[in-house]
Design an enzyme around this catalytic site. Structure first.
Site, mmCIF file in Angstrom:
data_model
loop_
_atom_site.group_PDB
_atom_site.id
_atom_site.type_symbol
_atom_site.label_atom_id
_atom_site.label_comp_id
_atom_site.label_asym_id
_atom_site.label_seq_id
_atom_site.Cartn_x
_atom_site.Cartn_y
_atom_site.Cartn_z
ATOM 1 N N ALA A 106 10.039 -22.697 -16.410
ATOM 2 C CA ALA A 106 8.911 -22.579 -15.472
ATOM 3 C C ALA A 106 9.118 -23.309 -14.155
ATOM 4 C CB ALA A 106 7.604 -23.040 -16.114
ATOM 5 N N ALA A 107 10.338 -23.760 -13.873
ATOM 6 C CA ALA A 107 10.591 -24.382 -12.569
ATOM 7 C C ALA A 107 10.338 -23.391 -11.442
ATOM 8 C CB ALA A 107 12.017 -24.912 -12.509
ATOM 9 N N GLY A 108 10.777 -22.139 -11.638
ATOM 10 C CA GLY A 108 10.551 -21.121 -10.621
ATOM 11 C C GLY A 108 9.077 -20.828 -10.415
ATOM 12 N N ASP A 109 8.307 -20.812 -11.496
ATOM 13 C CA ASP A 109 6.863 -20.582 -11.380
ATOM 14 C C ASP A 109 6.178 -21.753 -10.685
ATOM 15 O OD1 ASP A 109 7.085 -18.127 -12.694
ATOM 16 O OD2 ASP A 109 6.910 -19.084 -14.658
#
Length: 306
Positions: free
Chosen positions: A242-245
């Site tokens: 979830a780093a991209g989110d």
């Protein structure tokens, strides 16, 4: 306060932590297991809410315990769930393996997400109140396209994360204001492995692109302008789930507040850098005060390199 609507997925993440991911046919012993609320849509909603936006969610959960927990988690994070549907059957799930280097492999089972095939009049009205609509590709492509077209018709900025990577219909691209792929998704969309070349190719279809480059930072490109590359803070990753989110949610807030592009990218990358230092998806996402404190620390380091 920036107003954001998210049209996207809700999953319960079933996360196994292992020294290394198993090869095909191999069994490995894990060191921990957790169930964590996730889904790309819900993750972006939580990230934006924690970063300081007023956020509402359009999507669906199942009529099961996971659905109850997913809804409750959004409400705990101050995300409006009035139009979040409950469908018969199971909620979506994501089965995630996280290795000791923070890398992950994910299998998504859509569940209730697959039932969101069109917008209601209430959904359309809600989108019309927003400054930005965040979209991903874990819902049926038809409703993602409908959401983007609705936002375009109502004058609402659309931010699309093209994940999981797949071919995008021209009508979806035509209604997208900002496309935010990672470097692998950008390569899948263009056939080009160089991010700069991929960004220029994507600008034929959308007016603005941000390609996330992991630990290398991010690349912004817009029609008629010079590309901007911003490095990421150097941190030790524990879990990149979830780093991209987190990046997209924080970026939408920063842009909605009128921050210049370079400042907005730094803000979003700082949020993502904080998230990868913690385990989990939505549970790892930083609050606005944490992002501001980390930004302040970066400014202090630049002012006093010694």
């Amino acid at each position: 306060m920036t107003s954001i609507v998210v049209l996207g997925s809700m999953n319960m993440d079933l996360v196994a932590y292992v020294p290394r991911a198993p090869a095909r046919g191999e069994t490995v012993t894990g060191r921990a297991f957790r169930t964590v609320p996730g889904g790309k849509g819900a993750n972006q909603a939580v990230a934006a809410a924690r970063a300081g936006a007023e956020v509402a969610m359009i999507g669906a959960v199942g009529a099961d315990d996971f659905g109850v927990r997913l809804r409750a988690n959004l409400e705990h994070c101050s995300v409006d769930t009035d139009l979040l549907r409950t469908s018969e059957g199971p909620s979506g799930t994501a089965h995630i393996v996280v290795d000791d280097e923070g890398g992950n492999a994910i299998v998504v089972v859509p569940g209730a997400n697959a039932t969101v095939t069109s917008l209601s009049h209430g959904d359309e009205a809600l989108i019309g109140t927003a400054d930005a609509l965040l979209l991903q590709l874990e819902l049926p492509l038809s409703v993602v396209t409908e959401g983007a077209a609705t936002a375009r018709r109502l004058g609402v900025r659309t931010v699309l994360t093209p994940a999981p990577a797949q071919p995008l219909p021209p009508e979806l691209l035509a209604a997208t204001d900002l496309l935010v792929p990672n470097e692998h998704e950008a390569a899948a969309l263009t056939g080009l492995t160089d991010p700069h070349a991929a960004a220029l190719a994507l600008l034929r279809d959308v007016p603005e692109v941000v390609i996330t480059l992991g630990a290398a930072g991010s690349l912004y490109a817009a029609r008629g302008g010079e590309p901007v590359t911003v490095p990421a803070p150097r941190v030790r990753a524990v879990d990149t789930t979830a780093a991209g989110d987190t990046f997209v949610g924080a970026l939408a807030v920063a842009l909605g507040e009128g921050r210049p592009v370079r400042e907005a990218l730094t803000w979003a990358q700082t949020a993502a850098a904080l998230s990868v230092q913690r385990e989990g998806a939505s549970t790892s996402m930083p609050y606005r005060t944490e992002i501001e404190a980390a930004i302040g620390s970066l400014d202090d380091l630049e002012a006093d390199p010694a």
